[in-house]
Scaffold this active site. Structure first.
Site, PDB file in Angstrom:
ATOM      1  N   GLU A  12       0.813  -1.219   0.000  1.00  0.00           N
ATOM      2  CA  GLU A  12       0.000   0.000   0.000  1.00  0.00           C
ATOM      3  C   GLU A  12       0.848   1.272   0.000  1.00  0.00           C
ATOM      4  O   GLU A  12       0.351   2.336  -0.374  1.00  0.00           O
ATOM      5  CB  GLU A  12      -0.975  -0.033   1.197  1.00  0.00           C
ATOM      6  CG  GLU A  12      -2.036  -1.115   0.998  1.00  0.00           C
ATOM      7  CD  GLU A  12      -2.928  -1.344   2.209  1.00  0.00           C
ATOM      8  OE1 GLU A  12      -4.085  -1.753   2.019  1.00  0.00           O
ATOM      9  OE2 GLU A  12      -2.476  -1.155   3.361  1.00  0.00           O
ATOM     10  N   GLY A  78     -12.560  -4.407   1.400  1.00  0.00           N
ATOM     11  CA  GLY A  78     -13.565  -5.323   0.882  1.00  0.00           C
ATOM     12  C   GLY A  78     -14.860  -4.550   0.653  1.00  0.00           C
ATOM     13  O   GLY A  78     -15.243  -3.725   1.484  1.00  0.00           O
ATOM     14  N   ILE A 152     -12.746 -10.376   6.594  1.00  0.00           N
ATOM     15  CA  ILE A 152     -14.106 -10.883   6.369  1.00  0.00           C
ATOM     16  C   ILE A 152     -14.185 -11.608   5.021  1.00  0.00           C
ATOM     17  O   ILE A 152     -13.956 -11.008   3.972  1.00  0.00           O
ATOM     18  CB  ILE A 152     -15.145  -9.744   6.404  1.00  0.00           C
ATOM     19  CG1 ILE A 152     -14.997  -8.886   7.668  1.00  0.00           C
ATOM     20  CG2 ILE A 152     -16.561 -10.305   6.263  1.00  0.00           C
ATOM     21  CD1 ILE A 152     -15.396  -9.526   8.972  1.00  0.00           C
ATOM     22  N   MET A 172      -9.462  -3.031   7.998  1.00  0.00           N
ATOM     23  CA  MET A 172      -8.980  -3.399   9.329  1.00  0.00           C
ATOM     24  C   MET A 172      -8.194  -2.289  10.058  1.00  0.00           C
ATOM     25  O   MET A 172      -7.570  -2.571  11.072  1.00  0.00           O
ATOM     26  CB  MET A 172      -8.136  -4.685   9.227  1.00  0.00           C
ATOM     27  CG  MET A 172      -8.932  -5.840   8.629  1.00  0.00           C
ATOM     28  SD  MET A 172      -7.995  -7.366   8.382  1.00  0.00           S
ATOM     29  CE  MET A 172      -7.795  -7.912  10.066  1.00  0.00           C
ATOM     30  N   ASP A 196     -11.723  -6.893  -3.020  1.00  0.00           N
ATOM     31  CA  ASP A 196     -12.539  -8.119  -2.920  1.00  0.00           C
ATOM     32  C   ASP A 196     -13.928  -7.732  -2.428  1.00  0.00           C
ATOM     33  O   ASP A 196     -14.164  -6.565  -2.123  1.00  0.00           O
ATOM     34  CB  ASP A 196     -11.881  -9.116  -1.945  1.00  0.00           C
ATOM     35  CG  ASP A 196     -11.755  -8.523  -0.541  1.00  0.00           C
ATOM     36  OD1 ASP A 196     -10.691  -7.947  -0.243  1.00  0.00           O
ATOM     37  OD2 ASP A 196     -12.727  -8.586   0.227  1.00  0.00           O
TER      38      ASP A 196
HETATM   39  N1  ADE Z   1      -9.308  -5.448   3.417  1.00  0.00           N
HETATM   40  C1  ADE Z   1      -9.515  -5.795   2.143  1.00  0.00           C
HETATM   41  N2  ADE Z   1     -10.425  -6.784   2.052  1.00  0.00           N
HETATM   42  C2  ADE Z   1     -10.805  -7.055   3.319  1.00  0.00           C
HETATM   43  C3  ADE Z   1     -11.695  -7.982   3.885  1.00  0.00           C
HETATM   44  N3  ADE Z   1     -12.403  -8.827   3.130  1.00  0.00           N
HETATM   45  N4  ADE Z   1     -11.825  -8.010   5.236  1.00  0.00           N
HETATM   46  C4  ADE Z   1     -11.112  -7.152   6.007  1.00  0.00           C
HETATM   47  N5  ADE Z   1     -10.244  -6.268   5.521  1.00  0.00           N
HETATM   48  C5  ADE Z   1     -10.082  -6.209   4.186  1.00  0.00           C
END
Ligand code: ADE
Length: 230
Positions: A12, A78, A152, A172, A196
């Site tokens: 990042e 996400g 997650i 997070m 995602d």
């Molecule tokens: N950062 C990127 N994708 C994530 C996910 N699915 N859960 C938590 N933090 C993330």
């Protein structure tokens, strides 16, 4: 202006370090901080490592030890909102810790002790982000980001976070960084690009798209820095 630019993972911040070219590296509290000049701005760049505790430590260090007066966060997230696809950008209007639970004492989910549920982003930096999006003719989604110490990859947990906080994306670190900045009165902006959809495929998608989505976010942050410098 002394601007903190932080991420959670090496991927990042690498595009940011590449862009600034020369930098000095300082080790402090088990982490590395990169000091650079960019367009007349003094930057302190760092990745915290994943999660709320590390990001709290890094944000606090960036402000208290390195004297930064503005904080920009760049990274991936996400998607919760179906409109957000991989590579899309979201800037947080406000943030919440989805895993903070003192409901046993009558508080709502996400309630920060002696505080509130949501922490609002800085209006001026949000405006700068919108100006950059216009300049680049790039869609920029504004929405609620939910943060927790959980990766997650579970449709049920994702749905619970969506319903409970009306969140658009999850990650997070954002809400812990927001809490630090709010407490220390430092304007902040949390920008994320989608890696995602926090579903069953999230682990695979995250690994596949981390680098490209992190670059989307970092490139946008560089444009925000250009504007802050001018
Ligand atoms: N950062 C990127 N994708 C994530 C996910 N699915 N859960 C938590 N933090 C993330």
């Amino acid at each position: 202006m002394r601007v903190a630019v932080m991420g959670a993972m090496p991927e990042e911040i690498e595009p940011l370090l590449d862009a600034v070219g020369e930098y000095e590296s300082v080790t402090y509290a088990d982490n590395r901080y990169y000091l650079a000049n960019y367009q007349g701005l003094e930057l302190v760049i760092a990745y915290s490592k994943i999660g709320k505790v590390f990001s709290t430590l890094t944000a606090t260090t960036l402000i208290e030890k390195f004297g930064t007066d503005t904080l920009l966060f760049s990274g991936v997230a996400g998607a919760i909102n179906d409109r957000l696809k991989i590579g899309d950008l979201i800037v947080a209007t406000k943030l919440v810790q989805h895993d903070l639970d003192i409901t046993a004492f009558g508080h709502p989910y996400g309630f920060v002790p002696e505080g509130k549920v949501f922490i609002e982003s800085d209006a001026r930096l949000l405006a700068v982000a919108k100006e950059v999006a216009q300049e680049l003719k790039k869609p920029l989604y504004e929405g609620i980001i939910a943060t927790g110490d959980q990766f997650i990859a579970d449709p049920q947990r994702k749905e619970w976070i969506a319903q409970t906080f009306e969140a658009d994306a999850l990650e997070m670190e954002g809400a812990s960084v927001a809490l630090v900045c709010d407490a220390l009165d430092v304007p902040f902006c949390i920008l994320r690009s989608i890696s995602d959809a926090a579903d069953m495929d999230a682990g695979f998608d995250f690994d596949t798209f981390l680098k490209s989505s992190a670059k989307e976010s970092a490139d946008f942050i560089l444009k925000m820095l250009d504007r802050l410098a001018s």
